[in-house]
Design a protein around this motif. Sequence first.
Motif, mmCIF file in Angstrom:
data_model
loop_
_atom_site.group_PDB
_atom_site.id
_atom_site.type_symbol
_atom_site.label_atom_id
_atom_site.label_comp_id
_atom_site.label_asym_id
_atom_site.label_seq_id
_atom_site.Cartn_x
_atom_site.Cartn_y
_atom_site.Cartn_z
ATOM 1 N N ILE A 100 48.484 48.418 42.313
ATOM 2 C CA ILE A 100 49.395 49.314 41.585
ATOM 3 C C ILE A 100 49.332 49.106 40.078
ATOM 4 N N ALA A 101 48.685 48.026 39.642
ATOM 5 C CA ALA A 101 48.552 47.762 38.204
ATOM 6 C C ALA A 101 47.494 46.699 37.987
ATOM 7 N N GLN A 102 46.889 46.703 36.795
ATOM 8 C CA GLN A 102 45.797 45.779 36.490
ATOM 9 C C GLN A 102 45.987 45.208 35.081
ATOM 10 N N PRO A 103 46.851 44.178 34.943
ATOM 11 C CA PRO A 103 47.091 43.587 33.616
ATOM 12 C C PRO A 103 45.847 42.944 33.008
ATOM 13 N N LEU A 290 44.909 50.553 36.088
ATOM 14 C CA LEU A 290 43.560 50.230 36.541
ATOM 15 C C LEU A 290 42.562 51.257 36.004
ATOM 16 N N ASP A 291 41.468 50.764 35.430
ATOM 17 C CA ASP A 291 40.389 51.638 34.971
ATOM 18 C C ASP A 291 39.488 51.945 36.174
ATOM 19 N N TYR A 295 37.014 49.516 38.633
ATOM 20 C CA TYR A 295 37.147 49.460 40.089
ATOM 21 C C TYR A 295 35.800 49.718 40.760
ATOM 22 N N GLU A 296 35.099 50.760 40.316
ATOM 23 C CA GLU A 296 33.805 51.094 40.914
ATOM 24 C C GLU A 296 32.787 49.984 40.698
ATOM 25 N N ARG A 297 32.811 49.383 39.503
ATOM 26 C CA ARG A 297 31.897 48.267 39.226
ATOM 27 C C ARG A 297 32.165 47.110 40.184
ATOM 28 N N THR A 298 33.449 46.827 40.412
ATOM 29 C CA THR A 298 33.827 45.753 41.325
ATOM 30 C C THR A 298 33.360 46.063 42.742
ATOM 31 N N VAL A 299 33.612 47.282 43.197
ATOM 32 C CA VAL A 299 33.223 47.674 44.549
ATOM 33 C C VAL A 299 31.713 47.554 44.743
ATOM 34 N N GLY A 316 37.162 53.537 49.160
ATOM 35 C CA GLY A 316 37.746 54.808 48.753
ATOM 36 C C GLY A 316 38.838 54.615 47.717
ATOM 37 N N ASP A 317 39.447 55.715 47.321
ATOM 38 C CA ASP A 317 40.462 55.663 46.275
ATOM 39 C C ASP A 317 41.810 55.167 46.775
#
Length: 330
Positions: A100-103, A290-291, A295-299, A316-317
């Motif tokens: 829900i958030a990415q500090p 969250l950018d 996220y995609e880079r991590t996945v 998925g999203d």
Amino acid sequence: MKRLTGLFSLAALTGFSGMAQAADDLTLQLKWVTQAQFAGYYVALDKGFYEEEDLNVTIKPGGPDIAPTQVIAGGGADVTVEWMPAALSAREKGLPLVNIAQPFKSSGMMLTCLKETGVTGPDDFPGRTLGVWFFGNEFPFLSWMSQLGFSTDGGADGVTVLKQGFNVDPLLQKQADCISTMTYNEYWQVIDAGITEDQLITFKYEDQGVATLEDGLYVLEDKLSDPAEVDKLTRFVRASMKGWKWAEENPEDAAMIVLDNDATGAQTEEHQIRMMTEVAKLTAGSNGALDPEDYERTVQSLLSGGSDPVISAHPGDGAWTHVISDAALN
């Protein structure tokens, strides 16, 4: 008596409007022990940012025997701080965690080597022994080795993996050529042990293109279908990010707040100030949302972890949402 009764009835009808309503309870489970890695939450608590949002927040420290995903699965917390590899792995196994958030915008993970070993770059890794954290922290490393084409089964053309505890002993005792460290913690333990910075060479995962997201805020999916929970989480993220930005701007004061909350007495002032200074570099640039590119880079990094990837399919999203951060920050 009639007049007193009438006054009481009037007060009852008006709901004692002058009295404050009870704050909403929320429990946060940390990934690790009380330290500046989590300063933003302690600052928000200490400075009254949670109170301003009508929240009564309980912060539960983690530790070597505490798995945040298990705590939240068992109902022991409303929100947990977790690294995305562990969260996505748990989600694929059936625990519906949602970011829900990415500090934290950047990764603090790196490989730290002694220069005397002759390691000057990743091409020198074959034939070496490398210390690696497990329990979900090994996946960025395995992905990196896979991308380099290096086996992790040892031999002259591969690397030997030493399962590293959460300390720097393998480097100090020369059991490994390189070990896993965080920019804000274990690296400085090596320095404090008497090894100088010019005796070391470091490889940041961020610079190698294999960094995965760390220290995000996660909840169980069903909370997002309850408007009251969404409202509570929105207030929590807003207050937490206020705490993080205050900590970035006041690292020494933030470190002192962390020390005040360290019930173990294990942390030192010098180490926490230094840690907060480094952590501020990782939270800088994040407003808490969250950018999607991060996220995609991590996945993709987790999917490419060799023959044993941490996740077998793109999640998925649904594994993240902007609903909370948009409401909290806009």
